[in-house]
Each structure stands twice: as structure tokens, then as C-alpha cells.
Motif scaffolding. Structure first.
Motif, PDB file in Angstrom:
ATOM      1  N   GLY A 188       0.816  -1.218   0.000  1.00  0.00           N
ATOM      2  CA  GLY A 188       0.000   0.000   0.000  1.00  0.00           C
ATOM      3  C   GLY A 188       0.843   1.259   0.000  1.00  0.00           C
ATOM      4  N   THR A 189       1.896   1.280   0.814  1.00  0.00           N
ATOM      5  CA  THR A 189       2.745   2.481   0.863  1.00  0.00           C
ATOM      6  C   THR A 189       3.574   2.604  -0.409  1.00  0.00           C
ATOM      7  OG1 THR A 189       4.389   1.169   2.072  1.00  0.00           O
ATOM      8  CG2 THR A 189       2.887   2.541   3.373  1.00  0.00           C
ATOM      9  N   THR A 190       4.045   1.471  -0.929  1.00  0.00           N
ATOM     10  CA  THR A 190       4.866   1.514  -2.148  1.00  0.00           C
ATOM     11  C   THR A 190       4.055   2.002  -3.341  1.00  0.00           C
ATOM     12  OG1 THR A 190       6.242  -0.277  -1.303  1.00  0.00           O
ATOM     13  CG2 THR A 190       6.326   0.115  -3.682  1.00  0.00           C
ATOM     14  N   LEU A 191       2.811   1.540  -3.444  1.00  0.00           N
ATOM     15  CA  LEU A 191       1.948   2.007  -4.532  1.00  0.00           C
ATOM     16  C   LEU A 191       1.660   3.495  -4.395  1.00  0.00           C
ATOM     17  CD1 LEU A 191       0.042   1.262  -6.982  1.00  0.00           C
ATOM     18  CD2 LEU A 191      -1.781   1.123  -5.273  1.00  0.00           C
ATOM     19  N   THR A 192       1.256   3.916  -3.189  1.00  0.00           N
ATOM     20  CA  THR A 192       0.895   5.318  -2.953  1.00  0.00           C
ATOM     21  C   THR A 192       2.076   6.233  -3.235  1.00  0.00           C
ATOM     22  OG1 THR A 192      -0.651   4.577  -1.246  1.00  0.00           O
ATOM     23  CG2 THR A 192      -0.026   6.919  -1.236  1.00  0.00           C
ATOM     24  N   ALA A 193       3.227   5.892  -2.654  1.00  0.00           N
ATOM     25  CA  ALA A 193       4.415   6.736  -2.818  1.00  0.00           C
ATOM     26  C   ALA A 193       4.935   6.675  -4.248  1.00  0.00           C
ATOM     27  CB  ALA A 193       5.495   6.285  -1.836  1.00  0.00           C
ATOM     28  N   GLY A 194       4.812   5.520  -4.884  1.00  0.00           N
ATOM     29  CA  GLY A 194       5.282   5.379  -6.268  1.00  0.00           C
ATOM     30  C   GLY A 194       4.469   6.221  -7.235  1.00  0.00           C
ATOM     31  N   ILE A 195       3.136   6.227  -7.055  1.00  0.00           N
ATOM     32  CA  ILE A 195       2.286   7.054  -7.920  1.00  0.00           C
ATOM     33  C   ILE A 195       2.582   8.539  -7.664  1.00  0.00           C
ATOM     34  CG2 ILE A 195      -0.100   7.769  -8.322  1.00  0.00           C
ATOM     35  CD1 ILE A 195      -0.930   4.852  -7.905  1.00  0.00           C
ATOM     36  N   LEU A 196       2.767   8.889  -6.397  1.00  0.00           N
ATOM     37  CA  LEU A 196       3.082  10.282  -6.053  1.00  0.00           C
ATOM     38  C   LEU A 196       4.397  10.706  -6.690  1.00  0.00           C
ATOM     39  CD1 LEU A 196       2.442  12.841  -4.386  1.00  0.00           C
ATOM     40  CD2 LEU A 196       3.734  11.784  -2.507  1.00  0.00           C
ATOM     41  N   ALA A 197       5.400   9.827  -6.629  1.00  0.00           N
ATOM     42  CA  ALA A 197       6.716  10.150  -7.215  1.00  0.00           C
ATOM     43  C   ALA A 197       6.588  10.381  -8.714  1.00  0.00           C
ATOM     44  CB  ALA A 197       7.697   9.022  -6.922  1.00  0.00           C
ATOM     45  N   ASN A 198       5.746   9.583  -9.381  1.00  0.00           N
ATOM     46  CA  ASN A 198       5.510   9.797 -10.816  1.00  0.00           C
ATOM     47  C   ASN A 198       4.771  11.102 -11.053  1.00  0.00           C
ATOM     48  OD1 ASN A 198       6.234   7.449 -12.837  1.00  0.00           O
ATOM     49  ND2 ASN A 198       5.732   6.467 -10.893  1.00  0.00           N
ATOM     50  N   LYS A 199       3.821  11.406 -10.169  1.00  0.00           N
ATOM     51  CA  LYS A 199       3.054  12.658 -10.332  1.00  0.00           C
ATOM     52  C   LYS A 199       3.972  13.879 -10.168  1.00  0.00           C
ATOM     53  CE  LYS A 199      -1.302  14.704  -8.762  1.00  0.00           C
ATOM     54  NZ  LYS A 199      -2.539  14.415  -7.967  1.00  0.00           N
ATOM     55  N   LEU A 251      14.772   8.805  -1.755  1.00  0.00           N
ATOM     56  CA  LEU A 251      13.395   8.901  -2.270  1.00  0.00           C
ATOM     57  C   LEU A 251      12.419   9.034  -1.108  1.00  0.00           C
ATOM     58  CD1 LEU A 251      11.288   8.775  -4.503  1.00  0.00           C
ATOM     59  CD2 LEU A 251      11.451   6.270  -4.450  1.00  0.00           C
ATOM     60  N   GLN A 252      12.630   8.251  -0.065  1.00  0.00           N
ATOM     61  CA  GLN A 252      11.769   8.361   1.117  1.00  0.00           C
ATOM     62  C   GLN A 252      11.808   9.791   1.658  1.00  0.00           C
ATOM     63  OE1 GLN A 252      12.350   5.600   4.325  1.00  0.00           O
ATOM     64  NE2 GLN A 252      12.893   3.897   2.986  1.00  0.00           N
ATOM     65  N   ARG A 253      13.024  10.343   1.735  1.00  0.00           N
ATOM     66  CA  ARG A 253      13.206  11.688   2.301  1.00  0.00           C
ATOM     67  C   ARG A 253      12.402  12.703   1.502  1.00  0.00           C
ATOM     68  NH1 ARG A 253      16.378  15.811   1.035  1.00  0.00           N
ATOM     69  NH2 ARG A 253      17.372  14.661  -0.677  1.00  0.00           N
ATOM     70  N   LYS A 254      12.440  12.572   0.159  1.00  0.00           N
ATOM     71  CA  LYS A 254      11.763  13.561  -0.690  1.00  0.00           C
ATOM     72  C   LYS A 254      10.248  13.434  -0.624  1.00  0.00           C
ATOM     73  CE  LYS A 254      15.451  14.577  -3.937  1.00  0.00           C
ATOM     74  NZ  LYS A 254      15.836  14.732  -5.365  1.00  0.00           N
ATOM     75  N   LEU A 255       9.749  12.219  -0.421  1.00  0.00           N
ATOM     76  CA  LEU A 255       8.295  12.007  -0.438  1.00  0.00           C
ATOM     77  C   LEU A 255       7.663  12.166   0.942  1.00  0.00           C
ATOM     78  CD1 LEU A 255       8.126   8.914  -2.832  1.00  0.00           C
ATOM     79  CD2 LEU A 255       7.665  11.316  -3.404  1.00  0.00           C
ATOM     80  N   TYR A 256       8.466  12.057   1.986  1.00  0.00           N
ATOM     81  CA  TYR A 256       7.947  12.032   3.365  1.00  0.00           C
ATOM     82  C   TYR A 256       6.964  13.183   3.648  1.00  0.00           C
ATOM     83  CZ  TYR A 256       7.839  11.300   8.407  1.00  0.00           C
ATOM     84  OH  TYR A 256       7.423  11.045   9.691  1.00  0.00           O
ATOM     85  N   PRO A 257       7.313  14.439   3.315  1.00  0.00           N
ATOM     86  CA  PRO A 257       6.401  15.549   3.648  1.00  0.00           C
ATOM     87  C   PRO A 257       5.024  15.413   3.007  1.00  0.00           C
ATOM     88  CG  PRO A 257       8.547  16.394   2.976  1.00  0.00           C
ATOM     89  CD  PRO A 257       8.550  14.945   2.633  1.00  0.00           C
ATOM     90  N   GLU A 258       4.980  14.785   1.809  1.00  0.00           N
ATOM     91  CA  GLU A 258       3.691  14.653   1.106  1.00  0.00           C
ATOM     92  C   GLU A 258       2.814  13.570   1.721  1.00  0.00           C
ATOM     93  OE1 GLU A 258       4.953  17.510  -1.657  1.00  0.00           O
ATOM     94  OE2 GLU A 258       2.987  16.569  -1.506  1.00  0.00           O
ATOM     95  N   LEU A 259       3.426  12.672   2.490  1.00  0.00           N
ATOM     96  CA  LEU A 259       2.710  11.482   2.974  1.00  0.00           C
ATOM     97  C   LEU A 259       2.417  11.528   4.476  1.00  0.00           C
ATOM     98  CD1 LEU A 259       4.915   8.854   1.075  1.00  0.00           C
ATOM     99  CD2 LEU A 259       2.608   9.555   0.421  1.00  0.00           C
TER     100      LEU A 259
END
Ligand code: NAD
Ligand code: LIP
Length: 515
Positions: free
Chosen positions: A71-82, A161-169
Motif C-alpha cells: 500500500g505504501t509503495t503504490l501510494t508513494a510510487g504514484i506520487l513520485a511519478n506525479k 526517495l523516502q526523504r523527498k516524499l515524506y512531507p507529502e505522505l
């Protein structure tokens, strides 16, 4: 015109049998089959009309088990693409991608160019498909950990990648969920701090309200609910309990203990008109759920994402047996260290997975009575071990032994390091995108007046699932490329193109001239 063998823009099929209006694509299609009676084979033609809505409704997906590795990999992966995120690793700069998704990273053959050479297009270039970055995502989890911290806990993504996405999640907190320690491993109780209390009927109403609130708060028109929570043990099938839709609904009202959380989610989804997809191997789709989905004409699909070890198994078994080699033993071992592996370390939940991983060679065996007797079957052993140290980086080891010409033996041994969630997330995305497409398709026999939706049990998603749910009486197909071509041939039919035949007669018969 394509001279490169690839068409990047949406294709238009120029045919009197295909109409493109503002809102719909309507195709008149000749479906060909042949009926066998004894040794008499009679070709059959059925004239069908497909109608596909071109407008893609605002779509949301609700993940059950949102805080898990998948669930987290899908959510964060789609966000990273967005966000078009890039990040650094020891190999240098990485870019977000959708590798592993057939809807986003695979092409399909659409025909030949003027030099009789094949031309390909992305699936989303043939028929309108939801863009993953337009998806709204939310969900439930028995753990109240934020999606940001759950991503860290999963140890799937690189640190940068985790560091960059953390604030959005960090503000994404899963809704409380339905938890029954009887249905998953006891070792999961330590993370269960986010629970809906009350009777099953009260829990059902809460889940339905969650779905309604999600739709209303975000202006969402179409919701898909997808189970990526832990594997449950099989529920007991009992007459009067869950054998019919009415008995199932009565059992929920009566707070019957044998109703699994996954079944409660399926019922809530169906009653709210939402497609439900089961990514785990348990028998969520007991007869009462299937009858309910048929009564409400709500699409369902399952079971158990087909990601790495099993996907290769369906290819290898197809290759061996359809090469006339007599597969005699299959030994499938893997160890993994993620929470899924921890949950599967309990015999009752492992049994659910063993069933789904073992069934995938049945169809190819059944199709070849030349080398297998009526009840003959290769030895097939499935082993899963929990080894915390390897985390999500599952190690799969397989041995395939076959009898070959004149008493010979052939043994193939594989070692496959499957990053479980990085293989599963794009599969989950494809399930969502293809299920969403199926909600926009209607079909009728051309001579009939009324269109109808597809059968609620979406067997067309079999390519993505280990243990495909199929309509009653329908054959289960496991062979991977048969499953894949059933998807692309279906998409071809939606735009009036004939199915792939692979015959290439234009290169085999001198009479074909270059046009
Ligand atoms: N390659 C793969 O990862 C793969 C392939 C096929 C199937 N699956 C299946 O997908 C599922 C998820 O895999 P994962 O690796 O993400 O596991 P995971 O353990 O990391 O995630 C499961 C999540 O579900 C939550 N959960 C458990 N019971 C719940 C409930 N009743 N309601 C809501 N949340 C609940 C857990 O707290 C956890 O966060 C498992 O059933 C697994 O067997 C995974
Ligand atoms: O790679 P695959 O066989 O398709 O699927 C995986 C299994 O091999 C693994 O044992 C299990 O823990 C995962 O949940 C997943 O089901």
C-alpha cells in the motif's frame, strides 16, 4: 503514418464498424469460436457490439491494508511519478517510472505498416485509460501509523526517495479498520491499534460511511476498493451462514464470528456500488459474496496478486508442457522478511497462500491428456519461510524436473530475488486501471436492443492474479501469455480490431502485395 513501428498518439480505427462519438466508442465485432461435438468441429460467429465510455470519471481507490509494504509503495510510487521525482542512489540519479505495469510500460501490436512491418502502441493509446497520477488514494489499516512512517517501516524505497516524499505522505493516516485476530497470524496483534469496534453490522455501516464520505468529500464518481491487507485464513463455507447473499447479510446482522474482515469489506463495497479487488489468497469471495455482486451488478476480481515466483512458474510450465516435455516435479521455495512473510509464518495463513501458489499449473496439465493421465499431476511443493533479515527482498528458488525423449531428464533451477512490493505495486496499479476500464464497457449481441455490463466476476484480470476468480462454469486460465492476449484482444475488440492471430500470412503467401 508509422515508419518506426510505434504509434505514440491515440490511434483511430478507420472502419465502418467503429464509431467515435464525443462520449463513446462503439464497435461492431464478429466474435469467432468453434463448437465441438464428438470429432465434428463447427465454426461459430457471434455478432457483438461493444460500447465504451470515452470520458473517464474522477476515480478513487481505497486500499485495505494501506499502511503495508504494498500500500505504501503504490501510494508513494504514484506520487513520485506525479511529482516527477528524481533521487540519488549509488548508481546515480533515478527517475520515477511505472516499470512492471502492462498498462503503462507495455505495447500491443495494432497492425502492419506499408512495408508489412508490425506496428505497436501503448494499451492506453488504443482505448482511453485512467492516468494513474489522476487517482485519489486513501484507505484503512489496523495500524494507525502515517503512510510516511509506514513507508519508512517498509524499507522498500531508497532513503533519498523516502526523504523527498515524506512531507507529502505524513498527513495520510489510515482510517480504523475491522480486525479479527482469528483470521490472521497472532503475531499481527502488536500493530493492531486502529480498530473499528462494535458488531459486524455496525462495522459494515462504518465502512459504507467511509466510502460515501470519501466520494462526497473529493467529488469522486467511481471508487475501487482493493484488499492489500494481510492474508487471512480460509473462512468456513457453511450452509445458512455464507452460501447465499441473503444468508450472508443475515449472518452479518447476527454478528456471526465466521464472517472474515475481508468479506465485510467486500459486502460494504458491493452495497456501495464499488468494484472490489482481492489481492490476497483467502476465500473472500464465498458464494454469498458472488451472488451479492451479481445481484447488484458490481464488478469483483481476485485472488492474490501474481508478481514474481508464481508468474515465472506459469510461463515455465506452459513452455515445458507445450513443448511436449513431461513436467514431473516443481519445487517452489522462497524466504522473505517483510510483514507479509511474518503473517504467513502461521500455518493457517500459509495454507491460503499454498493453495493459490499450487493451483497455477492445473490448466496446462488438464489441457494435455497426451502425456498426463486423467488424475496424473506433477509433484508440486510450495515452501515459504520467514527470514527477517532479507526484508522485502524475497528470495525465490525453484526446481523444475521434466521427463524428456527416450527416458531422459531435464532439470531447470532458478534463483530469483524478487523485491516483493516493487513487483506487486505495478500489478496493483494494473488491476485498478483495467477494472476502471471494465466499468466503462457495455456489450450486446448486435441484434439485441439492450446493452449489459460485463459479467461481475472479472476473469479478464487473470494475468494479474494467481488464483483467478471466474464466472461459474468458466474455465480458469493460468498460462501467462494466454491471459495477456485475452486483455489485449479484448482491447482490440473495443475498437473493432480482430484478435491477434500471429499468422503473418502476408509474409508466407506470395500473393500478398505491398499496398
Ligand atoms: N509481492 C507481494 O508483495 C505480494 C504478492 C501477492 C500477494 N500479496 C499479498 O498482498 C498482501 C499485502 O502484502 P504486503 O507485503 O503489503 O503485506 P504487509 O503486511 O506489509 O501489509 C499488510 C497491511 O495490512 C494491514 N492489515 C492487516 N489486517 C488488516 C485489516 N483487517 N484491515 C486493514 N488493514 C489490515 C497490516 O497492518 C499491514 O499494514 C498480503 O496478503 C500478501 O500475501 C503480496
Ligand atoms: O511472487 P509470487 O509467488 O507471485 O507471490 C509471492 C509469494 O512468492 C510469496 O511467497 C508471498 O509471501 C508473497 O505474498 C507473494 O504471494
Amino acid at each position: 503514418m508509422s515508419e518506426t513501428g510505434f504509434v505514440g498518439e491515440p490511434i483511430v480505427v478507420a472502419s465502418p464498424n467503429v464509431e467515435y462519438s464525443k462520449n463513446e466508442i462503439i464497435s461492431r465485432y464478429e466474435y469467432r469460436e468453434s463448437r465441438v461435438n464428438g470429432n465434428i468441429v463447427t465454426p461459430l460467429n457471434e455478432n457483438l457490439t461493444f460500447k465504451t465510455q470515452r470520458k473517464i470519471p474522477k476515480t478513487g481507490v481505497l486500499l485495505v491494508g494501506w499502511g503495508g509494504n504494498n500500500g505504501t509503495t503504490l501510494t508513494a510510487g504514484i506520487l513520485a511519478n506525479k511529482l516527477k521525482t528524481t533521487w540519488m542512489t549509488k548508481e546515480g540519479e533515478q527517475h520515477a517510472n511505472f516499470l512492471g505495469s502492462i498498462c503503462r510500460s507495455v505495447t500491443m501490436r495494432i497492425g502492419i505498416d506499408n512495408n508489412l512491418q508490425p506496428v505497436y502502441a501503448p494499451l492506453f493509446g488504443v482505448i482511453p485509460m485512467l492516468n494513474p497520477t489522476d487517482l485519489d488514494i486513501w484507505g484503512w489499516d489496523i495500524s494507525n501509523m502515517s503512510i510516511a512512517n509506514a513507508m519508512v517501516r517498509a524499507r522498500v524505497f531508497d532513503y533519498d526517495l523516502q526523504r523527498k516524499l515524506y512531507p507529502e505522505l505524513k498527513d495520510m493516516i489510515p482510517w480504523p479498520s475491522v480486525y479479527s485476530e482469528d483470521f490472521i497470524a497472532a503475531n499481527q496483534s502488536e500493530r493492531a491499534n486502529n480498530i473499528i469496534h462494535g458488531t459486524k453490522q455496525e462495522q459494515l455501516q462504518t465502512l459504507r460511511q467511509n466510502i460515501r464520505d470519501f466520494k462526497q468529500s473529493r467529488g469522486i464518481e467511481n471508487v475501487i476498493v482493493l484488499w492489500t491487507a494481510n492474508t487471512e485464513r480460509y473462512a468456513e463455507l457453511r450452509e445458512g451462514l455464507n452460501d447465499t447473499a441473503d444468508n450472508l447479510l443475515r449472518s452479518i446482522e447476527a454478528d456471526a464470528s465466521e464472517i472474515a474482515p475481508s468479506t465485510l469489506f467486500a459486502v460494504a463495497s458491493i452495497l456501495e456500488g464499488c468494484t472490489y479487488i482481492n489481492g490476497s489468497p483467502q476465500n473472500t469471495f464465498i458464494p454469498g459474496v458472488i451472488e451479492l455482486s451479481e445481484r447488484h451488478q458490481v464488478l469483483i476480481a481476485g485472488d492474490d496478486f501474481k508478481t514474481g515466483q508464481t508468474k515465472i512458474k506459469t510461463v515455465l510450465c506452459d513452455f515445458l508442457i507445450n513443448s511436449g516435455l513431461k513436467l514431473a516435479s516443481v519445487v517452489s521455495y522462497n524466504h522473505l522478511g517483510n510483514n507479509d512473510g511474518k503473517n504467513l509464518s502461521a500455518p493457517k495463513t500459509f495454507r491460503s497462500k499454498e493453495i493459490s501458489k499450487s493451483g497455477v499449473i492445473d490448466d496446462v496439465i488438464r489441457a494435455n491428456r497426451l502425456i498426463y493421465g486423467e488424475n496424473e499431476h506433477p509433484d508440486h511443493c510450495v515452501v515459504i519461510k520467514y527470514v527477517p533479515y532479507v526484508g522485502d527482498s524475497k528470495r525465490a528458488m525453484d526446481e523444475y524436473t521434466s521427463e524428456i525423449f527416450m527416458g531422459g531428464r531435464n532439470t531447470i533451477v532458478l534463483h530469483n530475488t524478487c523485491e516483493d512490493s516493487l513487483l506487486a505495486a505495478p500489478i496493483i496499479l494494473d488491476l485498478i486501471l483495467l477494472a476502471e476500464l471494465c466499468t466503462r464497457v457495455q456489450i450486446k449481441r448486435t441484434q439485441d436492443e439492450e446493452f449489459s455490463r460485463m459479467h461481475p466476476v472479472l476473469s479478464i484480470l487473470s494475468f494479474l492474479l494467481k488464483s483467478p476468480q471466474v464466472p461459474s462454469g468458466s474455465p480458469i486460465v493460468h498460462s501467462l501469455f494466454n491471459q495477456r492476449y485475452s486483455i489485449t484482444n479484448f482491447i482490440r475488440a473495443l475498437v473493432g480490431l480482430p484478435p491477434e492471430t500471429f499468422m503473418l500470412l502476408e509474409h508466407k503467401i506470395p500473393c500478398f502485395q505491398k499496398s
